[in-house]
Design a protein around this motif. Structure first.
Motif, PDB file in Angstrom:
ATOM      1  N   UNK A 152       0.817  -1.208   0.000  1.00 19.70           N
ATOM      2  CA  UNK A 152       0.000   0.000   0.000  1.00 19.70           C
ATOM      3  C   UNK A 152       0.855   1.265   0.000  1.00 19.70           C
ATOM      4  N   UNK A 153       2.099   1.146   0.458  1.00 19.60           N
ATOM      5  CA  UNK A 153       2.982   2.304   0.470  1.00 19.60           C
ATOM      6  C   UNK A 153       3.263   2.793  -0.944  1.00 19.60           C
ATOM      7  N   UNK A 154       3.264   1.896  -1.909  1.00 25.45           N
ATOM      8  CA  UNK A 154       3.506   2.295  -3.299  1.00 25.45           C
ATOM      9  C   UNK A 154       2.504   3.360  -3.741  1.00 25.45           C
ATOM     10  N   UNK A 155       1.231   3.115  -3.444  1.00 29.68           N
ATOM     11  CA  UNK A 155       0.197   4.069  -3.832  1.00 29.68           C
ATOM     12  C   UNK A 155       0.293   5.343  -3.011  1.00 29.68           C
ATOM     13  N   UNK A 156       0.545   5.200  -1.707  1.00 31.61           N
ATOM     14  CA  UNK A 156       0.659   6.379  -0.841  1.00 31.61           C
ATOM     15  C   UNK A 156       1.799   7.280  -1.298  1.00 31.61           C
ATOM     16  N   UNK A 157       2.948   6.688  -1.615  1.00 29.73           N
ATOM     17  CA  UNK A 157       4.099   7.470  -2.068  1.00 29.73           C
ATOM     18  C   UNK A 157       3.786   8.165  -3.389  1.00 29.73           C
ATOM     19  N   UNK A 158       3.142   7.451  -4.299  1.00 36.22           N
ATOM     20  CA  UNK A 158       2.813   8.051  -5.601  1.00 36.22           C
ATOM     21  C   UNK A 158       1.880   9.245  -5.431  1.00 36.22           C
ATOM     22  N   UNK A 159       0.839   9.093  -4.627  1.00 34.59           N
ATOM     23  CA  UNK A 159      -0.106  10.187  -4.411  1.00 34.59           C
ATOM     24  C   UNK A 159       0.573  11.375  -3.718  1.00 34.59           C
TER      25      UNK A 159
END
Length: 214
Positions: free
Chosen positions: A109-116
């Motif tokens: 889930x960190x992948x999406x959080x970092x991208x956003x």
């Protein structure tokens, strides 16, 4: 069932600035316990890893503050932000002029959080979900905020960071006094009083030091 991580994050966090790093905006949770429960319920998976990506931890805030105040630390350099979580430290490095920034976190889930979060701050940050501990890295600098909270994990990091440092990689860590911090291996660079969420910590302000691994 939540459709995807992006929908969940957008629905359950707000864009706000961490108190010690007001220059940066992140998708953060305002209600800690509620998000923990909602994450488990929406994914129908009791025991899901806590959403560390939804909070600006003291070590990360201190490390990000140091980088923004001392941009020469990262300017023109290749940087890895280890255990990136929200991407706070990675974003700070990008804003301070790093040549390249790779955020690393095994939580998918960190992948999406970092991208956003990177998009919200107008910077480019790459992401890897690989477990890099023990691997050699062809970079100038490794940054790690709040990583010495578990005995075995800390021991593995000390061995890894020792090897990286011996190979010429600069390793900086931000730590608010976690139990397994290897103080004898660290050189202090700066200390801050960082406001934190009382529900997450044992105080409303945590004395946080940025250290250079030696």
């Amino acid at each position: 069932m939540v459709a995807d991580p992006e929908s969940f994050i957008l629905a359950n966090t707000s864009l706000m600035a961490p108190p010690h790093v007001p220059e940066i905006r992140l998708r953060l949770a305002s209600e800690v316990h509620d998000l923990w429960l909602k994450t488990e319920e929406d994914l129908e998976e009791i025991g899901l890893p806590p959403p560390f990506w939804a909070f600006a931890w003291a070590g990360g805030q201190g490390l990000a503050r140091y980088i923004l105040d001392h941009p020469e630390t990262v300017a023109g350099k290749s940087v890895v932000d280890f255990a990136s979580g929200s991407g706070l430290v990675a974003i700070a490095a990008a804003l301070a002029g790093a040549k390249s920034v790779l955020a690393v976190d095994i939580d998918p889930w960190a992948r999406t959080a970092v991208r956003l979060n990177a998009k919200a701050n107008g910077v480019s940050v790459d992401f890897s979900g690989d477990d890099l501990i023990g691997q050699s890295l062809d970079v100038d600098l490794v940054l790690a905020g709040d990583v010495f909270y578990d005995r075995d994990f800390a021991a593995a990091l000390v061995e890894w960071f020792t090897g990286l440092s011996a190979g010429g990689v600069t390793v900086l860590v931000g730590d608010p006094g976690r139990s397994y911090r290897p103080t004898d291996r660290l050189e202090p660079l700066a200390t801050y009083e960082v406001p934190v969420t009382r529900v997450l910590e044992d105080a409303e302000v945590k004395k946080t030091t940025v250290w250079k691994f030696r």
